[in-house]
Structure formats: C-alpha cells, structure tokens
Design a protein around this motif. Structure first.
Motif, mmCIF file in Angstrom:
data_model
loop_
_atom_site.group_PDB
_atom_site.id
_atom_site.type_symbol
_atom_site.label_atom_id
_atom_site.label_comp_id
_atom_site.label_asym_id
_atom_site.label_seq_id
_atom_site.Cartn_x
_atom_site.Cartn_y
_atom_site.Cartn_z
ATOM 1 N N MET A 1 1.140 -1.195 0.374
ATOM 2 C CA MET A 1 0.232 0.026 -0.508
ATOM 3 C C MET A 1 0.924 1.074 -0.513
ATOM 4 N N ASP A 2 1.729 1.215 0.416
ATOM 5 C CA ASP A 2 2.547 2.319 1.050
ATOM 6 C C ASP A 2 3.933 2.648 -0.114
ATOM 7 N N GLY A 3 4.718 1.942 -0.872
ATOM 8 C CA GLY A 3 4.966 1.436 -2.193
ATOM 9 C C GLY A 3 4.959 2.706 -2.702
ATOM 10 N N PRO A 4 6.787 2.966 -3.764
ATOM 11 C CA PRO A 4 6.022 4.257 -5.105
ATOM 12 C C PRO A 4 5.729 4.094 -6.046
ATOM 13 N N THR A 5 5.836 2.563 -6.450
ATOM 14 C CA THR A 5 4.773 1.977 -7.706
ATOM 15 C C THR A 5 3.617 2.361 -7.822
ATOM 16 N N PHE B 1 -2.333 2.346 -6.860
ATOM 17 C CA PHE B 1 -3.570 2.224 -7.515
ATOM 18 C C PHE B 1 -3.830 1.525 -6.322
ATOM 19 N N ASN B 2 -3.365 0.866 -5.080
ATOM 20 C CA ASN B 2 -3.820 0.315 -4.094
ATOM 21 C C ASN B 2 -4.578 1.333 -2.986
ATOM 22 N N ARG B 3 -3.902 2.631 -2.381
ATOM 23 C CA ARG B 3 -4.008 3.466 -2.580
ATOM 24 C C ARG B 3 -5.080 4.006 -2.607
ATOM 25 N N LEU B 4 -5.648 4.431 -3.998
ATOM 26 C CA LEU B 4 -6.469 4.764 -4.388
ATOM 27 C C LEU B 4 -7.751 3.765 -4.497
#
Length: 195
Positions: A73-77, A82-85
C-alpha cells in the motif's frame, strides 16, 4: 488488466468456461476487490451478476490481502498508488481488506451482461505486474486459461476491426482482440450486437 482474454459469451459459454476451470471443486468465485476472512464465496449465478470477480484455484493458494500500512500500500510504485486510490475510493471496514494483485494467485474476471439482443465483452486474466513473481504455476494457469478461450473461441474483433468479421454487428471502442465462444458466435451470427 495486464494479461487478459477479451471475449463474447452466452450463459452456456460462461458455464463451459467455469466447468473448464473446475468450479466449484477446484476453483471458487469471490467478489473483487474487497475481501474478508473467511472469503465470501459466490455461486455461478451470483458471480455472473457481479461486475468484478476473482477466481481462486485451491491448488495455488488463497489471495493475499492488504490494508493501510502494508508495504504493498505504501510503495512508490504504480501498484502502490492504485492500492491507495482503491482504498480511499472503497473505504473498507476494519474487518475487510483489498486483494493484492501483485501477490495473489487469482484470476480477475469481469463477466459481461448478456441478452439475446446484445452481448457485452467479458474479460478474464491477471492484474499482476509479473505473474511469474507470484509463481510459475500461477503464470501457467493464467496462460492456459487465456489459451483455452482463444482456442475455443473465434476471433471476431481486433486491430483489423470490421475486416475480421464484417458480417457481424460489433460496436467496440477499443482494438484489443476479442473472441466469441461458440454460443456467442451463433448469437452474433443471428443478429445480436456485440458491445
């Protein structure tokens, strides 16, 4: 969708596909992308009525779930974004999580609406950035399933647009190859519109 087969299908075609996958003995169907433990299991009718489903193959293991604070969830990828969105959009309750597309050995399925007059495009595949990173067996399963759709189906749309099957009324706004499974091909040949 990172790797997918796009296809037209009747209800009978979808049932044949689910039989091929081994539902309900080998695979199970679940609502996408919010999950809880234990997983909510859908029967075929409920899955076909759902907009987005994931398919779990018992031999490959369960989906991996993610919550706020997890590395996925926290990665800059792109996947992290998309997980955060998705988390912000869906706002799962405390007892729920999201499916981690890059760690879960599952198929993503969007069954289309079906009628005698109009056939929508279904999609089945993987959303993983790297299927092999999940497992080689998972990559093989996805490729076998997509290959089955292509072998059983007839290409009716693609980059060549109307030149593929100019006799069919297909009205799509994208150029991906689309296959019609046998029942859908008959339905399209009898005048149904492919959308």
């Amino acid at each position: 969708m990172v790797t997918a087969a796009f296809y037209f299908a009747t209800l009978e075609d979808q049932a044949t596909l689910l039989d091929y996958l081994g539902e309900p003995d080998k695979v199970t169907l679940h609502p996408w992308p919010v999950v809880r433990t234990p997983l909510d299991v859908l029967n075929r009718d409920a899955a076909l009525a759902g907009p987005q489903i994931f398919v779990v193959n018992r031999d490959l293991g369960p989906p991996v779930s993610i919550r706020l604070g997890d590395g996925a969830m926290d990665g800059p990828t792109r996947a992290g974004l998309f997980n955060r969105l998705n988390w912000d959009r869906l706002r799962p309750s405390l007892d729920k999580a999201l499916v981690d597309s890059n760690a879960s050995p599952v198929l993503f399925w969007e069954p289309a609406e079906i009628s005698k007059e109009v056939l929508g495009v279904s999609m089945l595949g993987s959303q993983a950035d790297s299927m092999a990173a999940i497992s080689v067996d998972y990559e093989r399963w996805v490729n076998r399933t997509i290959g089955w759709i292509r072998r059983k189906g007839t290409k009716v749309w693609g980059l060549e647009r109307g030149a593929v099957r100019p006799d069919l009324d297909i009205q799509l706004g994208f150029l991906n190859s689309v296959y019609a499974l046998p029942g859908a091909l008959r339905t399209l040949e009898q005048g149904a519109v492919g959308r």
